[in-house]
Design a protein around this motif. Structure first.
Motif, PDB file in Angstrom:
ATOM      1  N   HIS A   1       0.659  -1.209   0.199  1.00 45.08           N
ATOM      2  CA  HIS A   1       0.066   0.070   0.028  1.00 45.08           C
ATOM      3  C   HIS A   1       1.002   1.229  -0.030  1.00 45.08           C
ATOM      4  O   HIS A   1       1.897   1.355   0.787  1.00 45.08           O
ATOM      5  N   GLY A   2       0.522   2.074  -1.042  1.00 41.07           N
ATOM      6  CA  GLY A   2       1.410   3.145  -0.967  1.00 41.07           C
ATOM      7  C   GLY A   2       0.857   4.613  -1.454  1.00 41.07           C
ATOM      8  O   GLY A   2      -0.405   4.382  -1.743  1.00 41.07           O
ATOM      9  N   VAL A   3       1.783   5.527  -1.626  1.00 40.89           N
ATOM     10  CA  VAL A   3       1.225   6.907  -1.962  1.00 40.89           C
ATOM     11  C   VAL A   3       2.297   7.711  -2.439  1.00 40.89           C
ATOM     12  O   VAL A   3       3.676   7.454  -1.929  1.00 40.89           O
ATOM     13  N   GLU A   4       2.099   8.689  -3.145  1.00 45.00           N
ATOM     14  CA  GLU A   4       3.322   9.484  -3.751  1.00 45.00           C
ATOM     15  C   GLU A   4       2.857  11.069  -3.255  1.00 45.00           C
ATOM     16  O   GLU A   4       1.677  11.600  -3.837  1.00 45.00           O
ATOM     17  N   ILE A   5       3.417  11.723  -2.403  1.00 50.10           N
ATOM     18  CA  ILE A   5       3.009  12.932  -1.701  1.00 50.10           C
ATOM     19  C   ILE A   5       4.152  14.085  -2.326  1.00 50.10           C
ATOM     20  O   ILE A   5       5.256  13.875  -2.064  1.00 50.10           O
ATOM     21  N   SER A   6       3.413  15.190  -2.575  1.00 51.99           N
ATOM     22  CA  SER A   6       4.366  16.258  -2.893  1.00 51.99           C
ATOM     23  C   SER A   6       4.619  17.024  -1.760  1.00 51.99           C
ATOM     24  O   SER A   6       3.792  17.332  -0.734  1.00 51.99           O
ATOM     25  N   ALA A   7       5.703  17.578  -1.599  1.00 52.67           N
ATOM     26  CA  ALA A   7       6.162  18.106  -0.709  1.00 52.67           C
ATOM     27  C   ALA A   7       7.271  19.456  -1.109  1.00 52.67           C
ATOM     28  O   ALA A   7       7.532  19.523  -2.212  1.00 52.67           O
ATOM     29  N   PHE A   8       7.668  20.130  -0.129  1.00 51.69           N
ATOM     30  CA  PHE A   8       8.426  21.354  -0.372  1.00 51.69           C
ATOM     31  C   PHE A   8       9.829  20.990  -0.052  1.00 51.69           C
ATOM     32  O   PHE A   8      10.158  20.877   1.329  1.00 51.69           O
ATOM     33  N   TRP A   9      11.018  21.468  -0.606  1.00 55.11           N
ATOM     34  CA  TRP A   9      12.300  21.557  -0.001  1.00 55.11           C
ATOM     35  C   TRP A   9      13.129  22.347  -0.835  1.00 55.11           C
ATOM     36  O   TRP A   9      13.090  22.658  -1.854  1.00 55.11           O
ATOM     37  N   GLN A  10      13.543  23.619   0.153  1.00 54.44           N
ATOM     38  CA  GLN A  10      14.395  24.740  -0.440  1.00 54.44           C
ATOM     39  C   GLN A  10      13.601  25.482  -1.556  1.00 54.44           C
ATOM     40  O   GLN A  10      13.990  25.691  -2.823  1.00 54.44           O
ATOM     41  N   ASN A  11      12.279  25.651  -1.334  1.00 58.07           N
ATOM     42  CA  ASN A  11      11.545  26.303  -2.360  1.00 58.07           C
ATOM     43  C   ASN A  11      11.127  25.677  -3.617  1.00 58.07           C
ATOM     44  O   ASN A  11      10.928  26.206  -4.613  1.00 58.07           O
ATOM     45  N   MET A  12      11.287  24.315  -3.578  1.00 56.95           N
ATOM     46  CA  MET A  12      10.985  23.599  -4.793  1.00 56.95           C
ATOM     47  C   MET A  12      10.362  22.332  -4.428  1.00 56.95           C
ATOM     48  O   MET A  12      10.282  21.755  -3.188  1.00 56.95           O
TER      49      MET A  12
END
Length: 274
Positions: free
Chosen positions: A60-71
């Motif tokens: 069971h999985g998911v791909e999550i959008s995140a922020f790192w150093q403004n990208m």
């Protein structure tokens, strides 16, 4: 054993249903797969039913959008409990950001004369989870671009009319969502962020500091040099390793489920720790 831990269904920006994704994986000889839709786990139970039918092991999985150093960085959660409240609250937050982005993309495209972009892109999505891929495929279908690379370059990235900045949560918070759900947090496709190798290492260092678990060493687009370098970094940072095709199923995308180069460092393969 053929393993593919990065796949998408029409619950995010793929073409096929979760059942069809699992069936394709089975036909391609996969023994272990994951469904990792963008910011949603809505298709996981359907995928599990299909996996039971075809005797394929499903993570069971998911791909999550995140922020790192403004990208924007994509973090894959594997082995998650999809009923975890903290994770679902986080995913709901991201879904709302996606809805706002879709409206802004359509507005930007309308300003340059591309009318009804939202409605046309929505027809390509079988759910309410609108992604940039739906707009990209719409623009290709309408004849504005010939392929995914050119459509993003001309309309959806940088300072182009359909480019919209989204303020995702920082990577430390996203990692905490995945861990709260009992999963492992994996950086997806590290060489696709258009940053230098030196900056990738900064990302890996921060990811490790925040409790991240691993790195996607192999995907369908990986060169041998990239695989070797990722494998080296996985040892350097004591990361688990993962592999996945990033399959979506669109006709203009050539990657297929399970068609991957060999994953080095099998002793540290993430599925052994789930």
């Amino acid at each position: 054993m053929i393993v593919d831990l990065h796949n998408h269904s029409y619950y995010s920006d793929g073409v096929y249903s979760p059942k069809e994704v699992v069936k394709l994986a089975y036909k391609n000889g996969c023994k272990l797969i994951a469904l990792t839709d963008h910011d949603t786990t809505d298709g996981v139970l359907e995928a599990q039913q299909s996996a039971n039918e075809f005797q394929v092991e499903l993570i069971h999985g998911v791909e999550i959008s995140a922020f790192w150093q403004n990208m924007t960085i994509h973090i894959i959660g594997l082995g998650i409990n999809i009923d975890n409240d903290k994770m679902q609250e986080g995913l709901e937050h991201n879904k709302n950001l996606r809805k706002q982005r879709a409206e802004k993309i359509a507005f930007g495209l309308r300003r340059i004369g591309i009318k009804n972009a939202f409605e046309k892109a929505q027809k390509l999505s079988k759910t309410s989870n609108m992604t940039r891929t739906h707009f990209a495929q719409m623009l290709i279908n309408e004849g504005y671009s010939k392929d995914m690379k050119s459509v993003f370059r001309s309309y959806l990235a940088g300072k182009k009319p359909g480019s919209v900045r989204v303020q995702w949560e920082n990577i430390d918070k996203v990692i905490s969502w995945i861990h709260a759900a009992g999963g492992k947090a994996i950086i997806a496709h590290p060489f696709r962020y258009k940053i230098t190798n030196k900056k990738i290492k900064y990302l890996l260092s921060d990811f490790k500091e925040f409790g991240g678990d691993g790195i996607e060493v192999v995907n369908a687009f990986s060169s041998n040099d990239e695989i070797n370098l990722s494998a080296k970094w996985s040892k350097e940072y004591n990361f688990l390793t993962s592999c996945g095709s990033d399959f979506h199923g669109w006709p203009n995308q050539r990657n297929k489920i399970g068609e991957l180069k060999e994953l080095p460092n099998l002793d540290n393969a993430v599925w052994k720790y789930l």
